[in-house]
Design an enzyme around this catalytic site. Sequence first.
Site, mmCIF file in Angstrom:
data_model
loop_
_atom_site.group_PDB
_atom_site.id
_atom_site.type_symbol
_atom_site.label_atom_id
_atom_site.label_comp_id
_atom_site.label_asym_id
_atom_site.label_seq_id
_atom_site.Cartn_x
_atom_site.Cartn_y
_atom_site.Cartn_z
ATOM 1 N N HIS A 139 0.943 7.330 3.362
ATOM 2 C CA HIS A 139 1.600 7.510 2.066
ATOM 3 C C HIS A 139 1.520 6.205 1.279
ATOM 4 C CE1 HIS A 139 5.318 9.405 -0.113
ATOM 5 N NE2 HIS A 139 4.490 8.817 -0.954
ATOM 6 N N HIS A 141 0.276 4.262 -2.336
ATOM 7 C CA HIS A 141 -0.167 4.275 -3.728
ATOM 8 C C HIS A 141 -1.182 3.150 -3.904
ATOM 9 C CE1 HIS A 141 3.156 6.917 -5.396
ATOM 10 N NE2 HIS A 141 3.596 6.641 -4.170
ATOM 11 N N HIS A 277 8.501 11.930 2.622
ATOM 12 C CA HIS A 277 9.915 11.528 2.526
ATOM 13 C C HIS A 277 10.834 12.752 2.592
ATOM 14 C CE1 HIS A 277 8.645 12.170 -1.583
ATOM 15 N NE2 HIS A 277 8.082 10.989 -1.650
ATOM 16 N N HIS A 325 9.098 6.347 -11.320
ATOM 17 C CA HIS A 325 8.849 7.645 -11.937
ATOM 18 C C HIS A 325 8.911 7.601 -13.462
ATOM 19 C CE1 HIS A 325 8.464 9.622 -8.124
ATOM 20 N NE2 HIS A 325 9.460 8.870 -7.703
ATOM 21 N N ASP A 365 5.244 4.780 1.452
ATOM 22 C CA ASP A 365 5.365 5.031 0.012
ATOM 23 C C ASP A 365 5.130 3.722 -0.738
ATOM 24 O OD1 ASP A 365 5.703 6.373 -2.341
ATOM 25 O OD2 ASP A 365 7.740 7.043 -1.971
#
EC number: 3.5.1.5
Length: 573
Positions: A139, A141, A277, A325, A365
Site C-alpha cells: 500500500h 503512494h 486499512h 484527501h 499507506d
Amino acid sequence: MSFDMDHEQFASFYGPTTGDSVRLGDTDLFAKIEKDLTVHGQESLFGGGKVLRDGMGVSATETRAENPMVADLIISDAIIIDWTGIYKADIGIRDGKILAIGKGGNPDVMDNVDFIVGASTEAISGEGMIVTAGGIDLHVHYITPSIAQAALDNGITTLFGGGTGPANGTRSATCNPGAWYTHRMLQAVDNAPINYGLMAKGSGSRPELIGEQIEAGCAAIKTHEDWGATAAGIENSIAAANKYDVQYAVHTDSLNEGGFVENTINAFNGNTVHTFHTEGAGGGHAPDIMVVAGQDNVLPSSTTPTNPYCKNTLDELFYMTMVCHNLNPKIPDDVAFAESRIRKQTEAAEDVLQDMGALSMMTSDAQAMGRVGEVAMRCWQLASKMKKVRGPLDGDSKYDDNNRIKRYVAKYTINPAICNGISDYVGSIEVGKYADLNIWDPKYFGTKPDMVIKNGMITYGIAGDPSSSLPTPEPVLERFLYGAEGRAVNHTCVTYVSQYAYDHGIKEQLGLNKTILPVHNTRSLTKANMKLNNYTPKTIEIDPQTYDVKIDGKLITCDAAPTLPLTQRYYLY
C-alpha cells in the site's frame, strides 16, 4: 577427547543455539531458538585463524562451474526468524536465490554438509545476528522516488502501489491512471534499487477500462473512494482481476454514498478481495468497514497510522486525513468527512484483531497517512504492546514468544507475497526463493537492519566514513551499496507485471533492463491462505452509536499505549 565449552563462551563465538532466547530490540518479545541445523564443533566461522580457510572449511577442489551446490555466499550461524520457524542455520545463496539452509562448509573434512563453501564463495558472519525475509508493503503512494530509500531503511524490499508523483490523484489514491502513465512509471522505476509493482485504477463501468491498464503492465487493481468506490466499479474491477489473474484491492466508500458495507460485500460476490486499512481511519465505510474481516474471501490489512493505538493517534489522524484527501478545513462538510473516519473504539479493537490473527497483513499507506519506513517497526511495537495487554499467546511462555513473533513477521513478509501473487519468488526464507533478506543486530531489530540483501547481493546497509582506514568509523550511516549501483540493479531488483504483459513482451516493448516477473495465483485465495493470520470471526458487530466492537458477542478493546519500544532510543532526531 571432545572439548567442552562454557555456554556463554559458545554463544559469544558462534551465537545462541537451541533453547536460547534472544530479545528483539527493547521490546518485551523473546525469540527462542527451536533447532540448530549447524554442526557443533564444525561451525563455519570466518576470520583470521578461523574455519573458513582453504582446505579447512573451504573446499580446495570444488568449482562453481562443476558443482551446483557451491554457494556464491554463505551467511554463517544465523538466527532465522520466519513464519516457517525460529531456528539457527547457515544460509547458502547462489545465482541470487537461496540454495540451501542448514550446514555450509567443506564436505571433505566436515560432517552433514548441505552446501559447499568454495574458493568462489563470499562470507557474511551471521553469528548472533537475526535474518528475516525482506518486507513487502502492498500500500504505497508513488509520490517520490526517494520512497525506495525510506523503505529499505526498515528492511522493506518490495513495494506495490500506484501513482505518478505528487499529483493530487496520487496523494489520495494508490493507483496508476491509464496505459501511458503505466508505461512511464515502469520506465521510471527501472533503475530503482527495490522491487516494484504497479496497481491499476479500478474505476469505471466496463472491465475493458481496467483491463487496458493490466495489459500495459499493472500487476494489481485498486479501487479508491476518491475516484469513486461504487458497486459497479468494484464489480467491473473484480471481473478484470479474474480475467487477468491479478489481485484486487479496495478502499471503500467512507461516506456511504453509493451504498453501505453490506452493499460492498454483495458487490464482492464471494471473489477474493484485499481490503486496505480495514479498521477505517484510513478510509472505508464509516463506522463499520471492519466487519469485512469476518468474510472468508476478504484478505484484510491494516496501515501504520493506527497501529499500535497510542495516546497521540487520534490527534495525528485528523490532520493526516485533511491533507491526504484534498480537504478544506474551512468547509464544514470536509471537516465532518475527516472526523467520521477517526474512532478510538475501532482503532483499539484493531490492535486486538491483529493480535488474534483476524487482520492478516500490515502495510504503510506511505506518504498518504502512513510511513513506509515504519512497517516492520510498527508490527513489532504492536506485538510488544499486545503481549503486555493480552499476555502470552497459546503455546508461548517466559522467554518464548515464538508463536506471536511468527504471526507478526508473517504480516509483512509471506502474507503480502501470497496476496499479490509473488510468494513463489519472495516472502519467506525457503530454498529456491530469491535471496531478499535482512540481517539485524538483535538490539536494533525492527528498526535499522545492518544489511539488506537483494537477490543475493548487499544493496543497502550500514557503512562508515568512506575516507577512513576502517569500515567502522563515524559517521556510520545506512547507505546504498554495490547491489544498488549501475547495471547490478537489473539483476538484484525486480518489477512485477501481469502475466499478460509478461507474455506479450512488455520488457522488450519498453526497453526495460530490470528483471521482469509475472504475478499469478491470486484469484482463488481465501483467508485460510493467510499464514498464521487466518482467524475469521463468526460475527463482527460495530455499534453505530458508540462504535464499540464485538467479536462473536464479546467486547474487544484495549487502552491507548502511553509509550512504545523501538522509538527515541533508536531515533534521536
